[in-house]
Design a protein around this motif. Structure first.
Motif, short mmCIF file in Angstrom:
data_model
loop_
_atom_site.label_atom_id
_atom_site.label_comp_id
_atom_site.label_asym_id
_atom_site.label_seq_id
_atom_site.Cartn_x
_atom_site.Cartn_y
_atom_site.Cartn_z
N GLN A 127 1.05 -1.15 0.01
CA GLN A 127 0.11 0.12 0.08
C GLN A 127 0.95 1.37 0.30
OE1 GLN A 127 -3.12 0.34 2.96
NE2 GLN A 127 -3.20 -1.94 3.12
N ALA A 128 1.97 1.16 0.92
CA ALA A 128 2.63 2.54 0.85
C ALA A 128 3.03 3.25 -0.25
CB ALA A 128 4.07 2.27 1.91
N PRO A 129 3.70 2.50 -1.56
CA PRO A 129 4.21 3.12 -2.52
C PRO A 129 2.89 3.65 -3.39
CG PRO A 129 4.85 0.97 -2.76
CD PRO A 129 4.26 1.04 -1.38
N ILE A 130 1.72 2.72 -3.18
CA ILE A 130 0.59 3.25 -4.06
C ILE A 130 -0.06 4.60 -3.45
CG2 ILE A 130 -1.75 2.54 -4.71
CD1 ILE A 130 -0.79 -0.38 -4.81
N THR A 171 -0.08 8.25 -5.11
CA THR A 171 -1.54 9.14 -4.95
C THR A 171 -1.36 10.29 -4.22
OG1 THR A 171 -2.81 7.02 -4.57
CG2 THR A 171 -3.95 9.03 -4.20
N PHE A 172 -0.44 10.55 -3.19
CA PHE A 172 -0.34 11.76 -2.86
C PHE A 172 0.62 12.56 -3.54
CE2 PHE A 172 3.35 14.07 0.18
CZ PHE A 172 2.45 14.83 0.58
N MET A 173 1.48 12.19 -4.48
CA MET A 173 2.30 13.04 -5.35
C MET A 173 1.74 13.29 -6.75
SD MET A 173 4.86 13.43 -3.26
CE MET A 173 5.83 14.45 -4.52
N ALA A 174 0.83 12.32 -7.16
CA ALA A 174 0.31 12.27 -8.45
C ALA A 174 -0.96 11.58 -8.43
CB ALA A 174 1.12 11.87 -9.58
N GLY A 175 -1.93 12.05 -7.79
CA GLY A 175 -3.33 11.58 -7.48
C GLY A 175 -3.93 10.55 -8.56
N PRO A 176 -4.22 10.88 -9.71
CA PRO A 176 -4.77 9.86 -10.62
C PRO A 176 -3.65 8.83 -10.93
CG PRO A 176 -5.19 12.04 -11.49
CD PRO A 176 -4.40 12.21 -10.31
N LEU A 177 -2.26 9.04 -10.93
CA LEU A 177 -1.53 7.78 -11.32
C LEU A 177 -1.46 6.86 -9.91
CD1 LEU A 177 1.01 6.69 -12.58
CD2 LEU A 177 2.68 8.04 -11.01
N GLY A 178 -1.62 7.39 -8.72
CA GLY A 178 -1.77 6.25 -7.63
C GLY A 178 -3.08 5.54 -7.69
N LEU A 179 -4.10 6.30 -8.33
CA LEU A 179 -5.15 5.73 -8.14
C LEU A 179 -5.55 4.44 -9.30
CD1 LEU A 179 -8.63 5.59 -7.70
CD2 LEU A 179 -9.17 7.36 -9.09
N ILE A 180 -4.92 4.99 -10.69
CA ILE A 180 -4.82 3.68 -11.69
C ILE A 180 -3.95 2.65 -11.24
CG2 ILE A 180 -2.84 4.86 -13.15
CD1 ILE A 180 -6.36 3.06 -14.36
N ILE A 181 -2.94 2.90 -10.58
CA ILE A 181 -1.96 1.89 -10.13
C ILE A 181 -3.03 0.99 -9.25
CG2 ILE A 181 -0.11 1.30 -8.84
CD1 ILE A 181 1.30 3.61 -9.75
#
Length: 148
Positions: free
Chosen positions: A115-118, A122-132
């Motif tokens: 979970q931590a890297p995801i 999400t913190f740094m680039a919301g949609p990127l973390g969400l799609i991951i």
């Protein structure tokens, strides 16, 4: 108004909430605090600033608020107030998505190490973390026979 101060304050609020979400145990009280004192307060600040600008109580700079063209949106972000409001919007929504990811991942028994890297993405680039997260969670959701 000192927009640099407001910008820094919302950044610090979000950072504290994200550190809590990623690094601390997920006690119900902590998640509620992150939701209401983190997301809720960011949403309140955003709403007050947006309504103040749209109501003419805080000058928005030249061009006003036009969301219908790229030039109009660009004109919103050329002022410090526009950048601060926009950034607060991002911070609130990314944190909300982060809470959803954390709760969903806990419910599906994903390790905190995964979970931590995801959550960081999400913190740094919301949609990127969400799609991951959507890609990572899909097989486990499918295997459980439900899409929740």
């Amino acid at each position: 108004m000192d927009w640099s101060f407001v910008f820094s304050a919302v950044n610090i609020m979000a950072l504290i909430a994200w550190v809590g979400l990623i690094a601390l145990p997920r006690w119900p009280a902590l998640l509620s605090a992150i939701l209401y004192l983190g997301v809720g307060l960011l949403c309140l600040i955003y709403s007050v600033l947006l309504i103040s600008v749209l109501g003419g109580f805080i000058p928005a700079g030249e061009g006003g608020a036009d969301f219908t063209t790229i030039e109009g949106v660009r004109s919103i972000f050329v002022s410090d107030v526009g950048v601060t409001i926009g950034w607060t919007h991002y911070l609130a929504f990314d944190l909300f998505v982060g809470i959803w990811i954390a709760r969903d991942a806990d419910a599906k028994f994903f390790s905190r190490w995964l979970q931590a890297p995801i959550l960081l993405a999400t913190f740094m680039a919301g949609p990127l973390g969400l799609i991951i997260w959507l890609i990572v969670r899909e097989p486990r959701s499918r295997a459980s026979g439900r899409w929740s």
